[in-house]
Design a protein around this motif. Structure first.
Motif, PDB file in Angstrom:
ATOM      1  N   LEU A  95      19.787  20.962  50.657  1.00  0.00           N
ATOM      2  CA  LEU A  95      19.999  20.425  49.308  1.00  0.00           C
ATOM      3  C   LEU A  95      21.142  19.419  49.259  1.00  0.00           C
ATOM      4  CD1 LEU A  95      19.429  23.447  46.932  1.00  0.00           C
ATOM      5  CD2 LEU A  95      18.066  21.384  47.172  1.00  0.00           C
ATOM      6  N   GLU A  96      22.100  19.591  50.152  1.00  0.00           N
ATOM      7  CA  GLU A  96      23.242  18.667  50.129  1.00  0.00           C
ATOM      8  C   GLU A  96      22.818  17.240  50.468  1.00  0.00           C
ATOM      9  OE1 GLU A  96      23.272  21.600  51.612  1.00  0.00           O
ATOM     10  OE2 GLU A  96      24.507  22.597  50.106  1.00  0.00           O
ATOM     11  N   THR A  97      21.695  17.111  51.183  1.00  0.00           N
ATOM     12  CA  THR A  97      21.293  15.769  51.600  1.00  0.00           C
ATOM     13  C   THR A  97      20.310  15.127  50.621  1.00  0.00           C
ATOM     14  OG1 THR A  97      19.369  16.498  52.849  1.00  0.00           O
ATOM     15  CG2 THR A  97      21.478  16.473  54.012  1.00  0.00           C
ATOM     16  N   VAL A  98      19.902  15.880  49.613  1.00  0.00           N
ATOM     17  CA  VAL A  98      18.945  15.315  48.662  1.00  0.00           C
ATOM     18  C   VAL A  98      19.591  14.168  47.901  1.00  0.00           C
ATOM     19  CG1 VAL A  98      17.686  15.811  46.533  1.00  0.00           C
ATOM     20  CG2 VAL A  98      17.617  17.427  48.429  1.00  0.00           C
ATOM     21  N   ASP A  99      18.815  13.110  47.712  1.00  0.00           N
ATOM     22  CA  ASP A  99      19.350  11.926  47.031  1.00  0.00           C
ATOM     23  C   ASP A  99      19.837  12.271  45.623  1.00  0.00           C
ATOM     24  OD1 ASP A  99      18.498  10.494  49.194  1.00  0.00           O
ATOM     25  OD2 ASP A  99      16.605   9.881  48.291  1.00  0.00           O
ATOM     26  N   TYR A 100      20.964  11.707  45.294  1.00  0.00           N
ATOM     27  CA  TYR A 100      21.373  11.769  43.894  1.00  0.00           C
ATOM     28  C   TYR A 100      20.990  10.440  43.250  1.00  0.00           C
ATOM     29  CZ  TYR A 100      24.127  11.251  39.724  1.00  0.00           C
ATOM     30  OH  TYR A 100      24.509  10.999  38.435  1.00  0.00           O
ATOM     31  N   ALA A 117      24.592  18.752  40.232  1.00  0.00           N
ATOM     32  CA  ALA A 117      24.184  20.160  40.372  1.00  0.00           C
ATOM     33  C   ALA A 117      22.811  20.380  39.740  1.00  0.00           C
ATOM     34  CB  ALA A 117      25.230  21.055  39.706  1.00  0.00           C
ATOM     35  N   TRP A 118      22.569  19.736  38.622  1.00  0.00           N
ATOM     36  CA  TRP A 118      21.282  19.886  37.958  1.00  0.00           C
ATOM     37  C   TRP A 118      20.148  19.241  38.750  1.00  0.00           C
ATOM     38  CZ3 TRP A 118      18.334  22.403  34.911  1.00  0.00           C
ATOM     39  CH2 TRP A 118      18.903  23.283  34.013  1.00  0.00           C
ATOM     40  N   VAL A 122      16.887  21.216  40.103  1.00  0.00           N
ATOM     41  CA  VAL A 122      15.501  20.813  39.810  1.00  0.00           C
ATOM     42  C   VAL A 122      14.766  20.503  41.111  1.00  0.00           C
ATOM     43  CG1 VAL A 122      14.050  19.077  38.669  1.00  0.00           C
ATOM     44  CG2 VAL A 122      16.062  19.957  37.504  1.00  0.00           C
ATOM     45  N   ARG A 123      15.463  19.825  41.998  1.00  0.00           N
ATOM     46  CA  ARG A 123      14.848  19.492  43.300  1.00  0.00           C
ATOM     47  C   ARG A 123      14.436  20.763  44.040  1.00  0.00           C
ATOM     48  NH1 ARG A 123      12.250  15.431  44.924  1.00  0.00           N
ATOM     49  NH2 ARG A 123      10.898  17.008  45.749  1.00  0.00           N
ATOM     50  N   ALA A 124      15.339  21.732  44.013  1.00  0.00           N
ATOM     51  CA  ALA A 124      15.046  22.996  44.707  1.00  0.00           C
ATOM     52  C   ALA A 124      13.859  23.696  44.053  1.00  0.00           C
ATOM     53  CB  ALA A 124      16.278  23.885  44.686  1.00  0.00           C
ATOM     54  N   ALA A 125      13.807  23.628  42.730  1.00  0.00           N
ATOM     55  CA  ALA A 125      12.691  24.278  42.024  1.00  0.00           C
ATOM     56  C   ALA A 125      11.369  23.606  42.376  1.00  0.00           C
ATOM     57  CB  ALA A 125      12.932  24.211  40.520  1.00  0.00           C
ATOM     58  N   ARG A 170       5.775  27.539  34.816  1.00  0.00           N
ATOM     59  CA  ARG A 170       6.292  28.886  34.579  1.00  0.00           C
ATOM     60  C   ARG A 170       7.333  29.254  35.657  1.00  0.00           C
ATOM     61  NH1 ARG A 170       1.268  31.898  34.355  1.00  0.00           N
ATOM     62  NH2 ARG A 170       0.572  30.380  32.826  1.00  0.00           N
ATOM     63  N   LYS A 171       7.003  28.942  36.883  1.00  0.00           N
ATOM     64  CA  LYS A 171       7.936  29.248  37.984  1.00  0.00           C
ATOM     65  C   LYS A 171       9.241  28.462  37.826  1.00  0.00           C
ATOM     66  CE  LYS A 171       4.714  30.450  41.623  1.00  0.00           C
ATOM     67  NZ  LYS A 171       3.788  29.860  42.557  1.00  0.00           N
ATOM     68  N   MET A 172       9.075  27.209  37.479  1.00  0.00           N
ATOM     69  CA  MET A 172      10.268  26.365  37.352  1.00  0.00           C
ATOM     70  C   MET A 172      11.128  26.815  36.174  1.00  0.00           C
ATOM     71  SD  MET A 172       8.720  22.622  38.221  1.00  0.00           S
ATOM     72  CE  MET A 172      10.265  21.830  38.501  1.00  0.00           C
ATOM     73  N   ARG A 173      10.459  27.186  35.103  1.00  0.00           N
ATOM     74  CA  ARG A 173      11.225  27.632  33.928  1.00  0.00           C
ATOM     75  C   ARG A 173      12.011  28.893  34.266  1.00  0.00           C
ATOM     76  NH1 ARG A 173       7.234  27.204  29.585  1.00  0.00           N
ATOM     77  NH2 ARG A 173       6.784  29.392  29.909  1.00  0.00           N
ATOM     78  N   LYS A 174      11.358  29.771  34.991  1.00  0.00           N
ATOM     79  CA  LYS A 174      12.006  31.030  35.373  1.00  0.00           C
ATOM     80  C   LYS A 174      13.240  30.744  36.235  1.00  0.00           C
ATOM     81  CE  LYS A 174      10.690  35.503  37.326  1.00  0.00           C
ATOM     82  NZ  LYS A 174       9.601  36.228  37.997  1.00  0.00           N
ATOM     83  N   ARG A 175      13.097  29.791  37.100  1.00  0.00           N
ATOM     84  CA  ARG A 175      14.200  29.474  38.012  1.00  0.00           C
ATOM     85  C   ARG A 175      15.321  28.722  37.301  1.00  0.00           C
ATOM     86  NH1 ARG A 175      14.036  28.002  44.182  1.00  0.00           N
ATOM     87  NH2 ARG A 175      16.156  27.229  44.387  1.00  0.00           N
TER      88      ARG A 175
END
Lengths: 188, 195
Positions: A95-100, A117-118, A122-125, A170-175
């Motif tokens: 996640l640290e390497t994901v583009d901002y 952080a957001w 979202v990327r992780a979700a 639904r999965k994303m909302r839960k996360r």
């Protein structure tokens, strides 16, 4: 932008018309980069895939049959397969390497660290979604395809597409729900 | 809002979220009317709006001009069947024919026919005719060393006419050249007596 115009352009490009080929690149390249980026979260990888997709289109051009799948659908399908191949071949990015990516209209008071952080959350979700649910979200939520276009691309019915989208959301909302309060503060 | 309407609105919100531009086009008017008239429907929308806001925070990847330029430099391969040989393509263009292959086939057939006609005309009806053309031995200048009289009566000449056959051709006998041997001639350097 119509499929018929694309057919005319690709036919001209197959005869060596440079302007027609440039027109195809202008019309579709960004959408392919966006799609690959939403799927992978890595700009360099997205550009690699977009390049590969267009090289394949170039080779396909002389044998393109008008009246079949649209060029955009073909491009997305090839990009989708290449993204799947890449995800299988390489482990998911840390996640640290994901583009901002700066938002187009950030709230002036927003804290940049919170936004990063957001974005990571979202990327992780998105990354955690099963492949087809992820593709459905990318096509409909980020690429703006209609339900029919997305269903055709995924080779499912519109009802099946809606099912994929519902489960994904639904999965994303839960996360993301635990972070909801923070989000509302940032976006207010 | 009826139970059926509520159920469908929930399905649409679950799948497409609260951003109405993603909603199915064929149901859009009915759903918008429902949301406009029902506070309950609006509350359902607000719940889903939060997730839409979160998803939108991912942003958009920036455009890649360099990649676009690189890709524009590529050229699709032109298939062999679409490549016209230049002269044929030219003639095809004059004739207004789109396909070059029939024109090329016509060229080939015409060339073969022309070659056949030319060979038959060149060889004649009886093969070698013996016609040697206008060149005769008499026309060939004799190589005569300098100092020899120009008028040398030939020992034998074939005839005044042009010889008809190779046996009629005879070489002109030339007299031996009147070159003196060098030892028989006067010395080139005369000794001078020195007193």
């Amino acid at each position: 932008m119509t499929a018929r115009e694309d057919d005319v352009l690709i036919e001209a490009a197959s005869r060596g018309d440079a302007a027609a080929w440039s027109g195809l690149v202008d019309r579709h390249l960004q959408a392919v980069i966006d799609f690959s980026w939403y799927k992978l979260g890595d700009r360099a990888a997205a550009e690699d895939i977009a390049q590969d997709v267009f090289v394949r289109l170039m080779k396909k051009a002389p044998n393109w049959e008008p009246g079949g799948p649209t060029i955009r659908a073909w491009l997305f399908r090839v990009a989708m397969n290449l993204c799947i191949d890449r995800m299988r071949a390489k482990p998911m990015l840390a996640l640290e390497t994901v583009d901002y990516v700066p938002l187009a209209n950030p709230a002036p008071e927003a804290d940049i660290d919170d936004r990063i952080a957001w974005q990571r959350a979202v990327r992780a979700a998105i990354d955690d979604l099963p492949e087809r649910q992820q593709t459905a979200i990318v096509l409909v939520h980020y690429q703006g395809l209609s339900n029919k276009e997305a269903a055709d691309l995924l080779e499912v019915s519109v009802e099946a597409l809606e099912s994929l989208l519902s489960r994904a959301r639904r999965k994303m909302r839960k996360r993301l729900d635990p972070l909801k309060a923070e989000l509302m503060e940032i976006s207010s | 809002m009826t139970p059926v309407q509520r159920k469908r609105l929930e399905e649409v919100l679950d799948a497409y979220g609260a951003t109405t531009s993603r909603w199915p086009v064929e149901e859009l008017d009915d759903l918008l009317a429902l949301v406009g008239s029902s506070p309950e429907a609006r509350a359902l929308m607000d719940e889903h709006l939060r997730l839409d806001t979160a998803l939108a925070m991912l942003g958009e990847p920036p455009a890649s001009d360099r990649l676009a330029d690189r890709l524009k430099g590529l050229r699709p391969p032109v298939p062999v069947s679409k490549v016209r040989p230049r002269p044929v393509a030219l003639v095809a263009g004059w004739l207004g024919v789109d396909r070059w292959q029939p024109v090329a086939a016509g060229f080939a057939a015409a060339s073969l026919l022309f070659a056949a006609v030319w060979f038959s005309l060149a060889s004649g009806p009886s093969g070698l005719s013996g016609d040697t053309g206008s060149v005769s031995v008499a026309d060939i200048p004799a190589i005569v060393p300098a100092g020899i009289p120009a008028e040398i009566p030939p020992r034998q000449t074939a005839s005044a006419e042009t010889p008809e056959t190779a046996s009629d051709l005879s070489l002109v006998d030339l007299p031996t050249p009147a070159f003196d041997r060098i030892e028989d001639s006067e010395p080139l350097i005369t000794a001078v007596a020195v007193e």
